[in-house]
Design a protein around this motif. Sequence first.
Motif, PDB file in Angstrom:
ATOM      1  N   SER A  26       0.821  -1.213   0.000  1.00 15.12           N
ATOM      2  CA  SER A  26       0.000   0.000   0.000  1.00 15.12           C
ATOM      3  C   SER A  26       0.853   1.259   0.000  1.00 15.12           C
ATOM      4  CB  SER A  26      -0.947  -0.001   1.208  1.00 15.12           C
ATOM      5  OG  SER A  26      -0.224   0.136   2.421  1.00 15.12           O
ATOM      6  N   HIS A  40      -3.276   0.282  -4.956  1.00 15.02           N
ATOM      7  CA  HIS A  40      -3.257   0.738  -3.562  1.00 15.02           C
ATOM      8  C   HIS A  40      -4.575   0.358  -2.878  1.00 15.02           C
ATOM      9  CE1 HIS A  40      -2.526   3.318  -0.081  1.00 15.02           C
ATOM     10  NE2 HIS A  40      -3.727   3.843  -0.267  1.00 15.02           N
ATOM     11  N   ALA A  41      -5.669   0.523  -3.610  1.00 18.32           N
ATOM     12  CA  ALA A  41      -6.978   0.169  -3.070  1.00 18.32           C
ATOM     13  C   ALA A  41      -7.074  -1.329  -2.822  1.00 18.32           C
ATOM     14  CB  ALA A  41      -8.079   0.617  -4.033  1.00 18.32           C
ATOM     15  N   GLY A  44      -5.474  -2.093   0.292  1.00 17.89           N
ATOM     16  CA  GLY A  44      -6.319  -1.655   1.394  1.00 17.89           C
ATOM     17  C   GLY A  44      -7.453  -2.624   1.670  1.00 17.89           C
ATOM     18  N   GLN A 109      -7.292   3.520   9.215  1.00 20.50           N
ATOM     19  CA  GLN A 109      -6.803   3.744   7.857  1.00 20.50           C
ATOM     20  C   GLN A 109      -7.702   3.098   6.807  1.00 20.50           C
ATOM     21  OE1 GLN A 109      -4.627   5.864   7.465  1.00 20.50           O
ATOM     22  NE2 GLN A 109      -3.664   5.623   5.454  1.00 20.50           N
ATOM     23  N   GLY A 113     -10.312   4.975   4.297  1.00 21.61           N
ATOM     24  CA  GLY A 113     -10.015   4.771   2.880  1.00 21.61           C
ATOM     25  C   GLY A 113     -11.243   4.412   2.066  1.00 21.61           C
ATOM     26  N   VAL A 116     -12.693   7.721   0.755  1.00 23.07           N
ATOM     27  CA  VAL A 116     -11.825   8.661   0.029  1.00 23.07           C
ATOM     28  C   VAL A 116     -12.343   8.904  -1.380  1.00 23.07           C
ATOM     29  CG1 VAL A 116      -9.548   8.921  -1.028  1.00 23.07           C
ATOM     30  CG2 VAL A 116      -9.742   8.185   1.360  1.00 23.07           C
ATOM     31  N   GLY A 124     -13.664   5.817  -3.209  1.00 27.40           N
ATOM     32  CA  GLY A 124     -13.908   4.687  -2.331  1.00 27.40           C
ATOM     33  C   GLY A 124     -15.337   4.195  -2.468  1.00 27.40           C
ATOM     34  N   SER A 139     -10.730  11.901   4.316  1.00 26.70           N
ATOM     35  CA  SER A 139      -9.551  11.798   3.453  1.00 26.70           C
ATOM     36  C   SER A 139      -8.318  12.387   4.130  1.00 26.70           C
ATOM     37  CB  SER A 139      -9.794  12.518   2.114  1.00 26.70           C
ATOM     38  OG  SER A 139     -10.827  11.885   1.382  1.00 26.70           O
ATOM     39  N   HIS A 142      -7.163   9.939   6.626  1.00 28.49           N
ATOM     40  CA  HIS A 142      -6.520   8.832   5.915  1.00 28.49           C
ATOM     41  C   HIS A 142      -5.081   9.190   5.545  1.00 28.49           C
ATOM     42  CE1 HIS A 142      -6.549   5.135   3.546  1.00 28.49           C
ATOM     43  NE2 HIS A 142      -5.938   5.801   2.572  1.00 28.49           N
ATOM     44  N   GLU A 143      -4.883  10.416   5.120  1.00 32.01           N
ATOM     45  CA  GLU A 143      -3.536  10.833   4.716  1.00 32.01           C
ATOM     46  C   GLU A 143      -2.634  11.059   5.927  1.00 32.01           C
ATOM     47  OE1 GLU A 143      -1.346  14.334   2.050  1.00 32.01           O
ATOM     48  OE2 GLU A 143      -3.539  14.173   2.106  1.00 32.01           O
ATOM     49  N   GLN A 146      -1.093   8.009   8.044  1.00 26.68           N
ATOM     50  CA  GLN A 146       0.071   7.281   7.530  1.00 26.68           C
ATOM     51  C   GLN A 146       1.293   7.486   8.418  1.00 26.68           C
ATOM     52  OE1 GLN A 146       0.719   7.497   3.124  1.00 26.68           O
ATOM     53  NE2 GLN A 146      -1.022   8.888   3.174  1.00 26.68           N
TER      54      GLN A 146
END
Length: 226
Positions: A26, A40-41, A44, A109, A113, A116, A124, A139, A142-143, A146
Amino acid sequence: MKKIIRVWDLPIRLFHWLLVFCIAGSFITINMGDEFVQWHAYCGYSILVLLIFRIVWGFIGSRHARFASFFPNKEAILNYLNGTSPRVLGHNPLGALSVFALLFVLCVQVITGLFVDDEVSFQGPLAKYVSDSVGSFLSEIHEGNQVVILTLITIHIAAIWYYKKFKGENLIKPMISGDKEIDPSEEANYLPNDLGQASKDGVLQRGLALLLLSLIAVAVGYLISK
């Protein structure tokens, strides 16, 4: 002759290493450009499946996989810091805190996600159910989350190195083999009932885990395809 005890069942070991792989994937894919956002999704969604499995397995899994066996409390943590607590086969109190913290931030996360919407390359599956302002807020979480995840992972890796370097305890090997080797001279440092209760890891246990994981994967697949 060392005493060998099964601590981590196969489902927990596979969960651990698959989670490592998916988290790495991810972080790699999100930094490879918009064309990799969908990958990436997928990472997730895989993490979501694994987390749901781990939470359920924490109640119905083998002895050392169950949350009740290592749920930290104030007294246990203080005793561990003071060096007065007995050794444990599974997670010690500080390790338990690390586990619960990681599970929590990873849940944050993957849940955020799902909402998003970057209005360019990805939306999403649940983004359509919330307002733009709520979606934007989630969102941002979510960012920003990280950084928290990377911090906890760094602490986790540092703890593994510390135990290997200064305490001579290899925490990675049992997570590969499932077994912990106890030297006879160290048995007195453990609680007798702890040493006498190995984790179940038979065909039925593994079959149940596979069925559970499959059902969760189907449910998540249905969720993201609606």
